[in-house]
Write a protein that holds these residues in place. Structure first.
Motif, PDB file in Angstrom:
ATOM      1  N   SER A   1       0.391  -0.832  -0.095  1.00  0.00           N
ATOM      2  CA  SER A   1       0.404   0.514  -0.071  1.00  0.00           C
ATOM      3  C   SER A   1       0.958   1.192   0.185  1.00  0.00           C
ATOM      4  N   ALA A   2       0.362   2.723  -1.325  1.00  0.00           N
ATOM      5  CA  ALA A   2       1.506   3.640  -0.977  1.00  0.00           C
ATOM      6  C   ALA A   2       1.026   4.773   0.311  1.00  0.00           C
ATOM      7  N   ASN A   3      -0.533   3.992   0.873  1.00  0.00           N
ATOM      8  CA  ASN A   3      -2.027   5.159   1.472  1.00  0.00           C
ATOM      9  C   ASN A   3      -0.044   5.031   3.299  1.00  0.00           C
ATOM     10  N   ARG A   4      -0.131   6.003   3.944  1.00  0.00           N
ATOM     11  CA  ARG A   4       0.853   6.128   4.978  1.00  0.00           C
ATOM     12  C   ARG A   4       1.739   5.077   5.157  1.00  0.00           C
ATOM     13  N   ALA A   5       2.654   5.193   4.039  1.00  0.00           N
ATOM     14  CA  ALA A   5       3.681   4.720   3.996  1.00  0.00           C
ATOM     15  C   ALA A   5       4.795   5.156   4.740  1.00  0.00           C
ATOM     16  N   ALA A   6       5.675   4.011   5.815  1.00  0.00           N
ATOM     17  CA  ALA A   6       6.675   4.541   6.766  1.00  0.00           C
ATOM     18  C   ALA A   6       8.042   4.005   5.454  1.00  0.00           C
ATOM     19  N   GLU A   7       9.037   4.854   5.652  1.00  0.00           N
ATOM     20  CA  GLU A   7       9.767   5.630   4.801  1.00  0.00           C
ATOM     21  C   GLU A   7      10.446   4.347   4.754  1.00  0.00           C
ATOM     22  N   ASN A   8      11.141   3.995   6.465  1.00  0.00           N
ATOM     23  CA  ASN A   8      12.254   2.788   6.453  1.00  0.00           C
ATOM     24  C   ASN A   8      11.042   1.552   7.080  1.00  0.00           C
ATOM     25  N   GLU A   9      10.419   1.468   6.645  1.00  0.00           N
ATOM     26  CA  GLU A   9      10.034  -0.340   7.095  1.00  0.00           C
ATOM     27  C   GLU A   9      10.369  -0.761   6.389  1.00  0.00           C
ATOM     28  N   GLU A  10      11.085  -1.073   4.984  1.00  0.00           N
ATOM     29  CA  GLU A  10      11.956  -1.952   4.205  1.00  0.00           C
ATOM     30  C   GLU A  10      13.019  -2.655   5.352  1.00  0.00           C
ATOM     31  N   ALA A  11      13.931  -1.552   6.067  1.00  0.00           N
ATOM     32  CA  ALA A  11      14.777  -1.524   7.056  1.00  0.00           C
ATOM     33  C   ALA A  11      14.309  -2.285   8.160  1.00  0.00           C
ATOM     34  N   LEU A  12      13.526  -2.149   8.440  1.00  0.00           N
ATOM     35  CA  LEU A  12      13.151  -2.837  10.167  1.00  0.00           C
ATOM     36  C   LEU A  12      12.625  -4.284   9.755  1.00  0.00           C
ATOM     37  N   ILE A  13      11.770  -4.934   8.463  1.00  0.00           N
ATOM     38  CA  ILE A  13      11.770  -5.847   8.538  1.00  0.00           C
ATOM     39  C   ILE A  13      12.673  -7.359   7.970  1.00  0.00           C
ATOM     40  N   ARG A  14      13.953  -6.264   7.983  1.00  0.00           N
ATOM     41  CA  ARG A  14      15.074  -6.845   7.539  1.00  0.00           C
ATOM     42  C   ARG A  14      15.656  -7.362   9.037  1.00  0.00           C
ATOM     43  N   LEU A  15      15.750  -6.898   9.748  1.00  0.00           N
ATOM     44  CA  LEU A  15      15.904  -6.674  11.311  1.00  0.00           C
ATOM     45  C   LEU A  15      14.942  -7.881  12.332  1.00  0.00           C
ATOM     46  N   LEU A  16      13.491  -7.318  11.530  1.00  0.00           N
ATOM     47  CA  LEU A  16      12.708  -8.666  12.591  1.00  0.00           C
ATOM     48  C   LEU A  16      12.820  -9.621  11.749  1.00  0.00           C
ATOM     49  N   GLU A  17      13.062  -9.798  10.824  1.00  0.00           N
ATOM     50  CA  GLU A  17      13.339 -11.063   9.750  1.00  0.00           C
ATOM     51  C   GLU A  17      14.295 -11.958  11.072  1.00  0.00           C
ATOM     52  N   ALA A  18      15.724 -10.967  11.211  1.00  0.00           N
ATOM     53  CA  ALA A  18      16.553 -11.132  11.945  1.00  0.00           C
ATOM     54  C   ALA A  18      16.541 -12.323  13.172  1.00  0.00           C
ATOM     55  N   GLU A  19      14.903 -11.650  13.855  1.00  0.00           N
ATOM     56  CA  GLU A  19      15.074 -11.626  14.684  1.00  0.00           C
ATOM     57  C   GLU A  19      13.891 -13.264  15.119  1.00  0.00           C
ATOM     58  N   GLY A  20      13.585 -13.644  13.535  1.00  0.00           N
ATOM     59  CA  GLY A  20      12.688 -14.313  14.376  1.00  0.00           C
ATOM     60  C   GLY A  20      11.557 -14.172  13.974  1.00  0.00           C
ATOM     61  N   VAL A  21      11.082 -12.919  13.843  1.00  0.00           N
ATOM     62  CA  VAL A  21       9.442 -12.742  13.467  1.00  0.00           C
ATOM     63  C   VAL A  21       9.275 -13.345  10.810  1.00  0.00           C
ATOM     64  N   ARG A  22       8.350 -13.658  11.935  1.00  0.00           N
ATOM     65  CA  ARG A  22       7.415 -14.000  10.380  1.00  0.00           C
ATOM     66  C   ARG A  22       6.683 -12.637   9.471  1.00  0.00           C
ATOM     67  N   VAL A  23       7.437 -11.931   8.771  1.00  0.00           N
ATOM     68  CA  VAL A  23       6.620 -11.310   7.697  1.00  0.00           C
ATOM     69  C   VAL A  23       5.091 -11.328   6.577  1.00  0.00           C
ATOM     70  N   VAL A  24       4.101 -10.943   7.196  1.00  0.00           N
ATOM     71  CA  VAL A  24       3.166 -11.097   6.167  1.00  0.00           C
ATOM     72  C   VAL A  24       2.909 -10.160   5.239  1.00  0.00           C
ATOM     73  N   VAL A  25       2.508 -10.358   4.551  1.00  0.00           N
ATOM     74  CA  VAL A  25       1.033  -9.624   3.554  1.00  0.00           C
ATOM     75  C   VAL A  25      -0.051  -9.815   3.531  1.00  0.00           C
ATOM     76  N   PRO A  26      -1.303  -9.634   4.289  1.00  0.00           N
ATOM     77  CA  PRO A  26      -2.351 -10.779   4.723  1.00  0.00           C
ATOM     78  C   PRO A  26      -2.994 -10.494   3.362  1.00  0.00           C
ATOM     79  N   GLY A  27      -2.663  -8.874   2.095  1.00  0.00           N
ATOM     80  CA  GLY A  27      -2.980  -8.802   1.348  1.00  0.00           C
ATOM     81  C   GLY A  27      -3.747 -10.201  -0.098  1.00  0.00           C
ATOM     82  N   SER A  28      -2.762 -10.901   0.285  1.00  0.00           N
ATOM     83  CA  SER A  28      -1.531 -12.112  -0.929  1.00  0.00           C
ATOM     84  C   SER A  28      -2.013 -13.621  -0.362  1.00  0.00           C
TER      85      SER A  28
END
Length: 406
Positions: A227-254
């Protein structure tokens, strides 16, 4: 052209039923973190002490301006039907007799706004439809909606409402509706309240969609990358850090609806930025940890209400908004504090481990029985409802109230 006069739905309804009546609520776990030192912010997100009074209105011989999604009775606009419609659409709404489509009176018609957003469909259409189906009968109602998306059809099928007859509204035409059921879920007046009847619908949906597959992930991060709405500018960086912590990243719309139900229903914790994908927390088990990330320019407590109704342990932090030019809050960016979020994730892991240790030490209780459906209403009551504004918030929050949550 003279303005069209308005009326209230309580004044023109032939019958008014309570879908649910307010009752006291237990005190849930709610942690208001960074940014909530302001009393007005804290009050907005603080847990509610009572659930909502929610009504269903039976209307007769009304007209619908489909493009404006505005109802008319005796030539007057029903003001409560003005929800998530641009102001100019509502101001110009009217009844056009040319090419008017007159619906038959053989069934009760159930208004299901043309919501194509996951949050609005699940939270504001499904509970009212469910009430009508159980109290009038699924064979005695006709759903009025737009064209259904696959996930909307999936939700109806899981609940057993795919056999309900349906009319796809054409925005180029106006409609005459002899008998219409219109619940307060539909006009947003319950969006910031606690609905226990809605949660019972979600519990039934989860029970029907849940399968025996093992837990996929203990902690889910609900990404906004689609989604382009209310996009966090550094979300991709956060995702990489969370995956390293064993958190599963999901995009529910898919994912399909059953996949979403199973992921959230088996998770121990869910975190993510404010967005429609977080609606799936209604399928989480009571006691699941839910950590919401919210930009400071978009104070919307709707997910805190869903969390409380579901019995979740709710936590939230506010994050700095970007210096984006423009008035539209949906187009404004924001910055995630990755260090703070990672520290919260570490805390969440400790809480999960502590809860597991406690469960291991204690006898395992039997599985609770599935929530039974509400009984059919024994009688109909006509209520005299005191007039009140449909939206009590002002300023920015009032604008948020009228925007689609995407």
């Amino acid at each position: 052209m003279a303005p069209v006069p308005e009326t209230s739905i309580g004044q023109v309804a032939a019958r008014t039923n309570y879908i649910e009546r307010s009752q006291p609520l237990p005190s849930p776990v709610a942690i208001l973190g960074r940014g909530f030192d302001r009393p007005d912010y804290a009050d907005l997100f603080r847990p509610r002490l009572h659930s909502a009074n929610i009504r269903n209105y039976h209307l007769e011989n009304v007209h619908l301006d489909t493009a404006a999604m505005t109802l008319f009775k005796n030539g007057m606009k029903i003001r409560e039907s003005n929800y998530l419609v641009p102001l100019e659409f509502y101001e110009n709404a009217c009844v056009i007799e040319t090419d008017l489509i007159k619906l038959e009176s053989v069934t009760e018609h159930v208004m299901a706004r043309s919501f194509d957003n996951y949050y609005h469909w699940l939270v504001q259409t499904i509970p009212g439809l469910d009430w009508s189906a159980r109290n009038i009968g699924p064979d005695n109602i006709t759903l009025l909606s737009g064209d259904l998306k696959p996930w909307q059809a999936e939700i109806l099928e899981i609940l057993g409402y795919d056999r309900v007859s349906r009319i796809a509204l054409d925005p180029r035409h106006h409609y005459f509706i002899p008998r219409l059921e219109y619940s307060e879920f539909q006009n947003g007046s319950t969006a910031f309240e606690i609905s226990l009847s809605a949660q019972r619908v979600y519990d039934r949906l989860a029970a029907a969609a849940m399968d025996g597959t093992p837990v996929d992930a203990k902690i889910l991060y609900v990404a906004r990358t689609d989604s382009a709405n209310r996009a966090a500018e550094n979300e991709e960086a956060l995702i990489r850090l969370l995956e390293a912590e064993g958190v599963r990243v999901v995009v529910p719309g898919s994912l399909s609806v059953p996949q979403q139900v199973n992921l959230f229903g088996k998770a121990r914790a869910v975190l993510g930025p404010h967005g429609a994908g977080l609606t799936n927390v209604v399928f989480c088990r009571p006691g699941t940890i839910f950590y919401e990330l919210l930009p400071s320019h978009y104070l919307n407590p709707c997910f805190s209400r869903l969390a409380q109704a579901a019995g979740l342990e709710y936590q939230i932090d506010l994050f700095d908004s970007a210096e984006t030019v423009g008035e539209d809050p949906h187009m404004r960016g924001w910055i995630l504090d990755t260090d703070l979020i990672l520290s919260r994730v570490v805390e969440i892991k400790h809480r999960i481990s502590a809860a597991r240790s406690k469960r291991t030490a204690a006898p395992i209780p039997p599985e609770p029985e599935a929530a039974s459906p509400l009984p059919l209403l024994a009688e109909t009551t006509h209520l005299v409802i005191r007039e009140k504004p449909a939206v009590e918030a002002s300023g920015f929050l009032s604008r948020v109230w009228r925007r689609v949550l995407q």
